[in-house]
Design a protein around this motif. Sequence first.
Motif, PDB file in Angstrom:
ATOM      1  N   UNK A   3       0.880   0.060 -12.376  1.00 29.90           N
ATOM      2  CA  UNK A   3       1.703  -0.584 -11.343  1.00 29.90           C
ATOM      3  C   UNK A   3       1.091  -0.357  -9.964  1.00 29.90           C
ATOM      4  N   UNK A   4       0.575   0.865  -9.735  1.00 29.36           N
ATOM      5  CA  UNK A   4      -0.082   1.154  -8.463  1.00 29.36           C
ATOM      6  C   UNK A   4      -1.294   0.253  -8.277  1.00 29.36           C
ATOM      7  N   UNK A   5      -2.103   0.121  -9.330  1.00 29.92           N
ATOM      8  CA  UNK A   5      -3.281  -0.741  -9.264  1.00 29.92           C
ATOM      9  C   UNK A   5      -2.878  -2.178  -8.934  1.00 29.92           C
ATOM     10  N   UNK A   6      -1.830  -2.660  -9.583  1.00 35.02           N
ATOM     11  CA  UNK A   6      -1.398  -4.041  -9.363  1.00 35.02           C
ATOM     12  C   UNK A   6      -0.987  -4.275  -7.900  1.00 35.02           C
ATOM     13  N   UNK A   7      -0.215  -3.338  -7.333  1.00 29.05           N
ATOM     14  CA  UNK A   7       0.213  -3.491  -5.941  1.00 29.05           C
ATOM     15  C   UNK A   7      -0.977  -3.385  -4.982  1.00 29.05           C
ATOM     16  N   UNK A   8      -1.898  -2.472  -5.263  1.00 28.94           N
ATOM     17  CA  UNK A   8      -3.039  -2.292  -4.368  1.00 28.94           C
ATOM     18  C   UNK A   8      -4.004  -3.468  -4.465  1.00 28.94           C
TER      19      UNK A   8
ATOM     20  N   UNK B 180       0.837  -1.201   0.000  1.00 23.21           N
ATOM     21  CA  UNK B 180       0.000   0.000   0.000  1.00 23.21           C
ATOM     22  C   UNK B 180       0.872   1.252   0.000  1.00 23.21           C
ATOM     23  N   UNK B 181       1.947   1.241   0.787  1.00 20.70           N
ATOM     24  CA  UNK B 181       2.882   2.372   0.766  1.00 20.70           C
ATOM     25  C   UNK B 181       3.414   2.608  -0.640  1.00 20.70           C
ATOM     26  N   UNK B 182       3.815   1.525  -1.312  1.00 26.77           N
ATOM     27  CA  UNK B 182       4.370   1.646  -2.664  1.00 26.77           C
ATOM     28  C   UNK B 182       3.313   2.145  -3.641  1.00 26.77           C
ATOM     29  N   UNK B 183       2.107   1.573  -3.559  1.00 27.82           N
ATOM     30  CA  UNK B 183       1.032   2.030  -4.434  1.00 27.82           C
ATOM     31  C   UNK B 183       0.711   3.495  -4.246  1.00 27.82           C
TER      32      UNK B 183
END
Length: 471
Positions: free
Chosen positions: A365-370, A348-351
Amino acid sequence: MNRLTRHAARFLGAAAAVGLVLSAALPASAQQRSAIRDTEIETIIHEWSAPVFAGMGLEPSEVEILLINDADLNAFATRGRIMGLNTGLILRTNSPNELLGVIAHEAGHIRNRHTLRDGAQDAGMQPMLMTMALGALAIAAGAPDAGAVLLGNSQYFGTLSALRYMTHQEGEADNTGARALEAAGESGRGLVSFFENFRSQEVFSDARRYPYFRSHPLSSQRIENLRRFVAEQSNYDRRDSPERMAQHALVLAKIHAFMDDPNQTLRDYPENDVTLPARYARAIAWYRDGQTERALSAIDVLLGEQPENPYFWELKGQILFEEGRPEEAIGAHQRSVELLPDAPLLRINLGHALIETRDPARLQAAVDHLKRATALEKDNSMGWRLLAQAYDSQGKEGEARLASAEMYFAVGAERQATQFALRARDMLEPGTSAWTRAMDIVFASGATQQDVDDLDRRNEGRRSAIIPAGG
């Protein structure tokens, strides 16, 4: 502990759940009582506790341990296998074994299905009502003075019964916890010493007593009974390992550094203290005090010693992010995720950092991590909120509304969850997994098929009134 369940979110309330503090990001202003999240502390406590939970027949993954941002010495166990530990209680433990002893005791309440507040209230209510009934009968029988005395004392008798009930529960939880500690190869000595440290609480009024001992009545007899019981166990003389003592010192340092005033932390952990917890605490204090470069330099030194420590990378990323440098934060957060890929808060921090760069190329990439984070922790409201934001930036309105519905569903806000799920349903392709999930939320939030059909008819009526005939 690796998730905040919907049941726990309901217990804390939607406001507290939506306002969860992520990972190491415990701001100086976070003084309200709320649940806080920190992957490092949660992981340490869960690793210590899991064998104890298993030792009493509980599935460790089903016990929710909430860290509560509250300086009072308190802990609780309630329905749904939820346990809360105040930061104030953690800070008052002198050893890992003491903290583990308290956790074992609270788990004992869960194992024995004690509902402390409701149970005690019920236990006190019956004799109180009975005494009131006897008083009314006495008055009706022509003895108004006796009746008045009974009515006046009804609450007193109820309180005595509730205290007897609570004391009985406490003894049961003590024994269950002590047996589980023994089964896990741990000593029960810490639980005894924790209670011994606060023996004087039994003589205080409720106004002066720590909250924990108002809901967990303490007496010398109870302590002595527990002492005799744990002294008979084979692991009584077992001591905390140096590794566990180091973990305990780090937990205390991290809580102090995030919760106390930075100047207080720097006094408590002066620069001539070169232990790891002290250096960690100073780095956090400098960051919270606005001494960003000094904090980053201190963290880089720690990373030079432990380059594979995901929590040092996490803290570095958090500092850079909060300083308005999301581009620089991405690398640190990415490294923390690489080192601990199944930690949802780190993803979540990374997203979040990827979203805040405002770079459309980074949104997927944000969507994938979240998505991965919310799959690991389905009730993480912050993860769903950020996912809704990312989808909205991509122009995926249906997916964004569904993520918002998930966020409200996670915190028990059923009306809002239903509203967003119905909006999502109208924007998503019927029959897809996303469309089906939207309908699942609608029905799980209490709506019936008839409610949905009635809403569809009303919406169709409004559309017919707007669109001219032949249009």
